[in-house]
Design a protein around this motif. Sequence first.
Motif, short mmCIF file in Angstrom:
data_model
loop_
_atom_site.label_atom_id
_atom_site.label_comp_id
_atom_site.label_asym_id
_atom_site.label_seq_id
_atom_site.Cartn_x
_atom_site.Cartn_y
_atom_site.Cartn_z
N LYS A 38 1.08 -1.33 0.24
CA LYS A 38 0.01 0.03 -0.01
C LYS A 38 0.79 1.34 -0.11
O LYS A 38 1.55 1.59 -1.10
CB LYS A 38 -0.84 -0.30 1.04
CG LYS A 38 -2.22 -1.02 1.03
CD LYS A 38 -3.13 -0.99 2.23
CE LYS A 38 -3.95 -0.06 2.55
NZ LYS A 38 -4.92 -0.06 3.37
N GLU A 39 0.61 2.00 1.03
CA GLU A 39 1.30 3.47 1.25
C GLU A 39 3.01 3.34 1.05
O GLU A 39 3.52 4.31 0.81
CB GLU A 39 0.85 4.29 2.11
CG GLU A 39 0.94 3.49 3.57
CD GLU A 39 -0.09 2.76 4.13
OE1 GLU A 39 0.15 2.46 5.27
OE2 GLU A 39 -0.76 2.47 3.17
N TYR A 238 -5.32 2.61 -1.34
CA TYR A 238 -4.80 3.86 -0.81
C TYR A 238 -4.48 5.10 -1.91
O TYR A 238 -4.64 4.69 -3.06
CB TYR A 238 -3.38 3.48 -0.36
CG TYR A 238 -2.28 3.35 -1.36
CD1 TYR A 238 -1.35 4.42 -1.43
CD2 TYR A 238 -2.02 2.18 -2.23
CE1 TYR A 238 -0.44 4.28 -2.33
CE2 TYR A 238 -1.23 2.09 -3.00
CZ TYR A 238 -0.23 3.14 -3.10
OH TYR A 238 0.49 2.95 -4.17
#
Length: 512
Positions: A38-39, A238
């Motif tokens: 994700k991030e 995200y």
Amino acid sequence: MAGVQGEYRFPGSPPKEALAWFRAKGYQPGFDYRDVWKEQHSHAFTVAKAMKMDVLTDIRAALDQALAEGKTFEQFQKELTPKLQEKGWWGKQDVVDPTTGEVINAQLGSPRRLRTIYNTNLRTARSAGQWQRIQRSKRVMPYLVYELGPSEKHRAEHVSWAGILLPADDPWWQTHYPPNGWGCKCRIRQVGQREYERLKASGDYLTTAPAINTKSWTNGRTGEVLQVPRGIDPGWDYNPGMHQGKGLAENEQRSKTVMDKALAAPMPKPEFQPQKTTKSATKWATDNNLADYADYAGIKPEVANAWNESLFDHLQEFPALRDNQKFIGTGQAQFQRLYDIRVERVVQMATEKGIDEGLAIRWAKREIKKKKVPGDTYAHSWTQPDVGGIAINKAWGKDPERFKLALANDVASQHHPIGCSSIRSVVDHELAHQIDDLLKLDKDPEVQRLFTQARQAGIENEVSRYANKNIKEFIAECWAESLNNPAPRHYARRIAAIVRDRYRRQFGSGSE
């Protein structure tokens, strides 16, 4: 690009925010796409199974250049592929998972993987750069509209989100800001208050964030069970523009830990792998960058493997041949592909001028003629911008035993050189035409002298009867004999030496 499914253009220079976002990333080697999550992608550049920093930095540098200069995927692939092949990061190989110690036969570099790497990184960078511009201008243009991109087929959930019209600060954008998965081309458009009121009044837009429906998904690397929004691929829920800079020090330490576990030994060079089915041979050809497009439908695996193996070996020694390998497969499929490309171009030009698409298609199909493969032709080589490459006549490729018997008879009658009774020898012959076209050997004074001498000496006894047709066939016959006759004769040896000498002069040492 017309005719190539999944292709997406990023023309021109990117917004400065996109390039700055990409260049601000650190590095995070990862064996599996689930290792960087994700991030983390917002502050760490990674490519699954690119565990060695020289490979990772080469890929990143190529992406940086593509983003900064607006390079197409074809340009990106052409420039990066030789570097990855030189470092051994190409094709399927046995590699060790540094986390588990398990040996896995994994796909490293391939045209398909490079396309994914190119599209994912450039699309995400531009999306993150857009988010930064949104934050600067949201006082004037405070709303965002979710729109579908130019995909041929959209996911049902993404279609349902088209027309969602929400404030830029709405929490929904934290998880649903595109791209929302592998290959997702959805986009965001920023609008001001006046347009917001007009769109809202139309009744076609949703101005309240929909409920987020989730599904359970287990990360096979960690065992963690996660709730993933439906319609979004795991790990894509995200907003890349929100998270850069967070956890950078932790990421750098994690990079060092993963690198310490990575294999120290260089990866081996790719090797040819014969396939059991025609379908898998077709896939192997494109996965291993033999050609832009492959189609062996209708022929036997033995023939497809001979085509792949010869081209694979030639590309190891003469990498510059790759530029013309737009197609590999049957001549019938090659001519069909050219026909389809030409029809598509005519239709596109016609519709751009306002002509009805259906009418344009009917006219194009009537006026454009499809080439036919002569029945007595074994194979052919073609230097052509759209479908250039080497192709087998399906009539011979579907019956290998008949094919080999005919070749044996040709050798016995001196129609083809000694040793050239195998299917592989036919491919070698056709690739000699590609080498000739590349190096302009038929114009070489030394080659011309040898051709004249061979004719005077009785070319049917020195090479073959087919070599007497013209200088180009003389070159191809000599090259095929040099590779297939255990004891190549004088002219075969001389032409082979000239081929390698002229290639080194023009392109360097090739695979050495």
